[in-house]
Motif scaffolding. Structure first.
Motif, PDB file in Angstrom:
ATOM      1  N   GLU A 179     -37.656   5.937 -87.939  1.00 59.30           N
ATOM      2  CA  GLU A 179     -37.102   7.107 -87.272  1.00 59.30           C
ATOM      3  C   GLU A 179     -37.277   6.968 -85.764  1.00 59.30           C
ATOM      4  N   LEU A 180     -36.485   7.724 -85.024  1.00 58.62           N
ATOM      5  CA  LEU A 180     -36.515   7.691 -83.569  1.00 58.62           C
ATOM      6  C   LEU A 180     -36.768   9.087 -83.010  1.00 58.62           C
ATOM      7  N   ASP A 181     -37.634   9.162 -82.022  1.00 59.49           N
ATOM      8  CA  ASP A 181     -37.821  10.367 -81.214  1.00 59.49           C
ATOM      9  C   ASP A 181     -37.674   9.951 -79.762  1.00 59.49           C
ATOM     10  N   SER A 182     -36.898  10.686 -78.999  1.00 60.01           N
ATOM     11  CA  SER A 182     -36.690  10.306 -77.607  1.00 60.01           C
ATOM     12  C   SER A 182     -36.428  11.535 -76.752  1.00 60.01           C
ATOM     13  N   VAL A 183     -36.984  11.523 -75.561  1.00 59.91           N
ATOM     14  CA  VAL A 183     -36.711  12.543 -74.551  1.00 59.91           C
ATOM     15  C   VAL A 183     -36.256  11.806 -73.301  1.00 59.91           C
ATOM     16  N   GLU A 184     -35.055  12.088 -72.856  1.00 56.96           N
ATOM     17  CA  GLU A 184     -34.499  11.374 -71.713  1.00 56.96           C
ATOM     18  C   GLU A 184     -35.372  11.591 -70.479  1.00 56.96           C
ATOM     19  N   GLY A 185     -35.713  10.488 -69.836  1.00 55.99           N
ATOM     20  CA  GLY A 185     -36.549  10.534 -68.654  1.00 55.99           C
ATOM     21  C   GLY A 185     -38.033  10.495 -68.937  1.00 55.99           C
ATOM     22  N   VAL A 186     -38.420  10.663 -70.212  1.00 58.28           N
ATOM     23  CA  VAL A 186     -39.841  10.699 -70.575  1.00 58.28           C
ATOM     24  C   VAL A 186     -40.243   9.469 -71.390  1.00 58.28           C
ATOM     25  N   GLY A 187     -39.427   9.093 -72.366  1.00 57.84           N
ATOM     26  CA  GLY A 187     -39.760   7.921 -73.164  1.00 57.84           C
ATOM     27  C   GLY A 187     -39.214   8.019 -74.573  1.00 57.84           C
ATOM     28  N   THR A 188     -39.471   6.973 -75.351  1.00 60.27           N
ATOM     29  CA  THR A 188     -38.959   6.861 -76.716  1.00 60.27           C
ATOM     30  C   THR A 188     -40.077   6.416 -77.645  1.00 60.27           C
ATOM     31  N   THR A 189     -40.085   6.960 -78.846  1.00 58.76           N
ATOM     32  CA  THR A 189     -41.030   6.546 -79.891  1.00 58.76           C
ATOM     33  C   THR A 189     -40.255   6.158 -81.136  1.00 58.76           C
ATOM     34  N   THR A 190     -40.505   4.949 -81.611  1.00 64.22           N
ATOM     35  CA  THR A 190     -39.942   4.496 -82.880  1.00 64.22           C
ATOM     36  C   THR A 190     -41.060   4.510 -83.903  1.00 64.22           C
ATOM     37  N   ARG A 191     -40.827   5.192 -85.003  1.00 60.86           N
ATOM     38  CA  ARG A 191     -41.880   5.392 -86.001  1.00 60.86           C
ATOM     39  C   ARG A 191     -41.462   4.731 -87.320  1.00 60.86           C
ATOM     40  N   ILE A 192     -42.287   3.786 -87.771  1.00 62.02           N
ATOM     41  CA  ILE A 192     -42.011   3.054 -89.010  1.00 62.02           C
ATOM     42  C   ILE A 192     -43.010   3.504 -90.074  1.00 62.02           C
ATOM     43  N   ARG A 193     -42.495   3.827 -91.251  1.00 63.76           N
ATOM     44  CA  ARG A 193     -43.359   4.174 -92.387  1.00 63.76           C
ATOM     45  C   ARG A 193     -43.207   3.111 -93.467  1.00 63.76           C
ATOM     46  N   LEU A 194     -44.347   2.594 -93.902  1.00 66.27           N
ATOM     47  CA  LEU A 194     -44.343   1.520 -94.894  1.00 66.27           C
ATOM     48  C   LEU A 194     -45.338   1.843 -95.997  1.00 66.27           C
ATOM     49  N   PRO A 195     -45.083   1.392 -97.216  1.00 65.15           N
ATOM     50  CA  PRO A 195     -46.085   1.562 -98.282  1.00 65.15           C
ATOM     51  C   PRO A 195     -47.290   0.676 -98.016  1.00 65.15           C
ATOM     52  N   LEU A 196     -48.459   1.123 -98.434  1.00 72.41           N
ATOM     53  CA  LEU A 196     -49.666   0.333 -98.206  1.00 72.41           C
ATOM     54  C   LEU A 196     -49.635  -0.978 -98.979  1.00 72.41           C
ATOM     55  N   THR A 197     -48.996  -0.979-100.129  1.00 73.55           N
ATOM     56  CA  THR A 197     -48.921  -2.189-100.946  1.00 73.55           C
ATOM     57  C   THR A 197     -47.565  -2.258-101.619  1.00 73.55           C
ATOM     58  N   LEU A 198     -47.138  -3.462-101.902  1.00 71.94           N
ATOM     59  CA  LEU A 198     -45.850  -3.669-102.564  1.00 71.94           C
ATOM     60  C   LEU A 198     -46.016  -4.015-104.044  1.00 71.94           C
ATOM     61  N   ALA A 199     -47.229  -3.903-104.567  1.00 73.30           N
ATOM     62  CA  ALA A 199     -47.487  -4.419-105.906  1.00 73.30           C
ATOM     63  C   ALA A 199     -47.746  -3.335-106.949  1.00 73.30           C
ATOM     64  N   ILE A 200     -48.804  -2.545-106.759  1.00 71.83           N
ATOM     65  CA  ILE A 200     -49.249  -1.605-107.784  1.00 71.83           C
ATOM     66  C   ILE A 200     -49.546  -0.261-107.126  1.00 71.83           C
ATOM     67  N   ILE A 201     -49.121   0.820-107.748  1.00 67.18           N
ATOM     68  CA  ILE A 201     -49.402   2.152-107.224  1.00 67.18           C
ATOM     69  C   ILE A 201     -49.784   3.078-108.375  1.00 67.18           C
ATOM     70  N   ASP A 202     -50.379   4.211-108.028  1.00 66.77           N
ATOM     71  CA  ASP A 202     -50.582   5.286-108.991  1.00 66.77           C
ATOM     72  C   ASP A 202     -49.317   6.122-109.003  1.00 66.77           C
ATOM     73  N   GLY A 203     -48.790   6.377-110.193  1.00 69.16           N
ATOM     74  CA  GLY A 203     -47.543   7.111-110.296  1.00 69.16           C
ATOM     75  C   GLY A 203     -47.684   8.375-111.126  1.00 69.16           C
ATOM     76  N   PHE A 204     -46.672   9.232-111.030  1.00 73.17           N
ATOM     77  CA  PHE A 204     -46.583  10.445-111.840  1.00 73.17           C
ATOM     78  C   PHE A 204     -45.306  10.334-112.654  1.00 73.17           C
ATOM     79  N   LEU A 205     -45.464  10.384-113.967  1.00 78.02           N
ATOM     80  CA  LEU A 205     -44.358  10.126-114.887  1.00 78.02           C
ATOM     81  C   LEU A 205     -43.596  11.422-115.167  1.00 78.02           C
ATOM     82  N   ILE A 206     -42.273  11.365-115.040  1.00 75.55           N
ATOM     83  CA  ILE A 206     -41.422  12.524-115.319  1.00 75.55           C
ATOM     84  C   ILE A 206     -40.266  12.077-116.204  1.00 75.55           C
ATOM     85  N   GLY A 207     -39.686  13.028-116.928  1.00 73.82           N
ATOM     86  CA  GLY A 207     -38.581  12.699-117.816  1.00 73.82           C
ATOM     87  C   GLY A 207     -37.384  13.592-117.575  1.00 73.82           C
ATOM     88  N   VAL A 208     -36.190  12.989-117.649  1.00 77.82           N
ATOM     89  CA  VAL A 208     -34.925  13.722-117.550  1.00 77.82           C
ATOM     90  C   VAL A 208     -34.040  13.199-118.680  1.00 77.82           C
TER      91      VAL A 208
END
Length: 727
Positions: A558-587
């Motif tokens: 995502e991008l946040d920017s204020v003209e004349g003040v600066g820009t922030t680019t924010r990256i969100r990543l999962p801590l791991t790509l292998a195993i996670i704790d999940g919550f199971l739901i059904g449809v």
């Protein structure tokens, strides 16, 4: 020991040392007289030279010797670090990296590429100019000349090395003579006596077995740690004893007692090497057979020609103890092949799936003892999983620090004064993620410096400091890591981006966009606002690659920017790509998994809420707050009729709360993430799949993609700028 395996260790350690050397060089520009930094640079070069000498890599030894000679003059105070020297040694660091990479690729240092050889020769010539009265090697592949020094023949005036190489040294690819040649690169062998008593008869001799020992008198200004480092690769299976000048007679007598040779024979060798006089030897051996040997040193111990005071000795012993403690801590660390860790994670993933199947069978059987046993097994597997994932977690600070060099070089190329500030370097995440995030960060930092930070004159006119700042920050947020790249530059020009997008047909003439949506247009392929193409940017290549690489890691930007003040680019990543704790739901008959850390609560969808949602399909009332939601049945086009009772799973991603309308809540579940095929690449709501204990397949929801689906269905912007977080 396979020599190729040892060479790999040398390459890995050299790359680490060169990174440490580069980090110290980047700091030395701000602290040119810091002795710790100077010594760190010298030690890195010296260690690389010594290790390269053991493998006969004379090209690296020769080149590093010249650089080390200049560093030695800096250590002695004859030269001082300045910007020119720092820049020169950064080039030296690059050259060594190139030479090590050449060796890693299987190339010979005698057959360097012309450009690499020419660059090395030019650096040698430049370094030689700092060596007044010292002749540098004429070619990068020549071996260094021995260190010139005045040699004393007086007993006790030099180091004494007692070397007994292990019988398997030759089989392990080591040459005892190579160690002798390397010693001459930082000192001079005064006397050497070869012990041949253990050589068997010719008929019994094994040509691959080492039978030799050496007693060596060695003159050097180096410390004991440096001398010990010369024998790093044979220390475990050899007997290496090192005695400093003016050692105690008792130490040598202990040596005579410990070694397998006859006392008189070994004593004679020590006398020939100058470690003892004949009188001292006779007296010591006489006392050894009778009374205890006096622990007094031979003569007066001198350091820099001054008598050592007791308090100085005490301080030295304390320092030595600290070094020993540090080495003990370092010895607890081991190198593990990343491939083996990946294999371990895969096996644990299969174990989790098998354990889930066993637990399901236990529950169906109704046997209480079996259910309890599988519950204990499940808990232990979870602990093993957490421990294994921890092994792959590394601090992101190492990756951040590498950009010090990028910022330094690019700022000089642009003619701007720019500093890099790093925070959150201790934040940990999966090694696989760290390895793949480097390229996107490089693009973002270079863009901030080229497009974001204004020229000095413009900054002064705007009341800003001349020096611009690029900041790297990392922190944990729920089950994700957030990486921020920000600058205090001019920010993004909303109108200019919109005009360029309209010219390219990305935006219709009458289309209304929020600021966030306009800023996100810079991630479109080929999009650029630069009027001129430079070496750094302007071709419209980079930001779309950033987005693609981050999405491949199941992340968002995502991008946040204020003209004349600066820009922030924010990256969100999962801590791991292998195993996670999940919550199971059904449809319907389908099963889905939501990352457990993102689940805030689960509520029943009342009849009133369901009716309201039917009339206005965008929000439901959650305790007085409007909650945007999506029906997974509609999102995935499930044609089965909905049950009378439905539930809402409230998830939170990047501060944005949304609801998922589902049929069933099936509880927590350890999830092994497996990638989907390319056919699903365009379905942003799915992040992978897993196998349940029953053998059925469950799809893993990509909550960021689901949020984007919800945001695009709303007639007005969602709270907290949901569109921004899903760029």
């Amino acid at each position: 020991m396979n020599i190729d395996d040892v060479l790999k260790i040398f390459i890995a350690e050299s790359q680490e040392l060169l990174q440490q050397m580069e980090d110290a060089l980047l700091q030395i520009e701000q602290n040119p007289h810091d002795p710790d930094l100077i010594n760190a640079i010298f030690r890195a070069a010296h260690t690389i030279k010594g290790s390269a000498g053991l493998f006969g890599l004379d090209g690296i030894v020769s080149f590093t010797h010249v650089a080390e000679s200049v560093l030695d003059r800096i250590r002695s105070g004859e030269l001082a670090f300045n910007d020119a020297l720092a820049a020169l040694f950064l080039q030296v660091c690059d050259q060594l990296n190139a030479l090590v990479a050449h060796v890693e690729a299987g190339g010979s240092l005698d057959e360097l590429e012309p450009a690499l050889h020419k660059q090395g020769a030019a650096l040698v010539d430049t370094l030689s100019q700092y060596l007044s009265g010292t002749t540098a090697p004429a070619s990068i592949v020549e071996a260094p000349a021995p260190v010139a020094r005045e040699i004393s023949d007086k007993p006790g005036e030099h180091w004494h090395l007692s070397l007994r190489f292990g019988p398997d040294v030759l089989r392990n690819g080591m040459d005892p003579l190579a160690f002798m040649r390397y010693l001459n690169t930082f000192g001079q062998i005064v006397h050497i006596v070869t012990l041949t008593e253990h050589i068997p008869a010719t008929a019994e001799m094994d040509p691959e077995t080492c039978y030799l020992g050496f007693e060596v008198a060695f003159a050097t200004d180096a410390d004991k740690e440096t001398i010990e480092g010369a024998f790093e690769f044979v220390r475990e299976d050899s007997q290496i004893r090192i005695f400093p000048p003016h050692s105690k007679t008792a130490d040598y007598i202990q040596l005579i007692s410990d070694m397998p040779e006859e006392d008189l024979r070994l004593g004679e060798m020590l006398v020939r090497c100058g470690a003892l006089t004949q009188i001292e030897l006779d007296e010591a051996l006489r006392k050894q057979s009778g009374t205890e040997v006096s622990p007094q040193p031979i003569g007066q111990v001198l350091i820099n020609e001054q008598a050592v005071q007791p308090q100085v000795v005490t301080a030295a012993l304390q320092k030595q103890k600290q070094v020993k403690d540090n080495r003990t801590a370092e010895s607890n660390l081991i190198r593990v092949d990343a491939g083996k860790l990946d294999q371990l994670i895969n096996l644990i993933g299969e174990l989790i799936i098998a354990g889930a199947g066993t637990q399901l069978v236990a529950q169906q059987s109704g046997a209480a003892e079996l259910v309890e046993s599988t519950g204990v097994l499940s808990r232990l597997v979870e602990e093993v999983r957490d421990c294994a994932l921890t092994l792959r977690m590394v601090q992101i600070g190492t990756t951040f620090n590498r950009f010090q060099r990028v910022v330094r070089d690019v700022s000089k190329e642009l003619g701007k004064d720019i500093a890099l500030e790093i925070t959150g370097g201790e934040t940990e995440l999966d090694k696989t993620v760290v390895e793949k995030i480097g390229d996107p960060l490089t693009h973002l930092i270079r863009n901030s410096m080229d497009h974001g930070i204004e020229p000095a004159q413009v900054r002064l006119e705007r009341g800003k400091p001349v020096q611009g700042t690029v900041r790297l920050n990392a922190y944990h947020e729920s089950s994700s890591i957030v990486i921020e790249v920000s600058d205090d530059g001019g920010g993004l020009n909303r109108d200019r981006i919109l005009r360029k997008a309209t010219e390219r047909g990305l935006v219709g003439d009458n289309q209304s966009l929020t600021d966030k949506e306009i800023f996100n247009l810079i991630f479109e392929p080929g999009f650029s606002t630069a009027d001129q193409v430079s070496n750094l940017s302007g071709r419209g290549v980079g930001m779309d690659v950033v987005k693609k690489n981050i999405m491949a890691l199941r992340g968002t930007v995502e991008l946040d920017s204020v003209e004349g003040v600066g820009t922030t680019t924010r990256i969100r990543l999962p801590l791991t790509l292998a195993i996670i704790d999940g919550f199971l739901i059904g449809v319907g008959k389908a099963t889905y998994v939501v990352p457990l850390d993102m689940v805030e609560e689960c509520i029943e969808l009342t009849q009133e809420q369901s009716t309201t949602a039917t009339q206005n399909s965008h929000f439901i009332d959650l305790r007085g707050d409007a909650l945007p939601f999506v029906k997974l049945r509609e999102l995935f086009a499930i044609e089965e009729d909905a049950p009378r009772r439905q539930n809402v799973v409230v998830v939170n991603y990047a501060g944005m709360r949304v609801g998922l309308v589902v049929d069933q809540l099936m509880g927590e579940f350890q999830t092994v993430i497996k990638p989907l095929g390319k056919i699903f690449d365009n379905n942003r709501a799915l992040g992978g799949f897993t196998i349940l204990g029953s053998g059925a397949v469950a799809l893993i929801l990509n909550i960021s993609g689901v949020v984007q689906e919800i945001a695009e269905r709303q007639p007005q912007p969602l709270p907290n700028a949901a569109m921004a977080i899903t760029a």
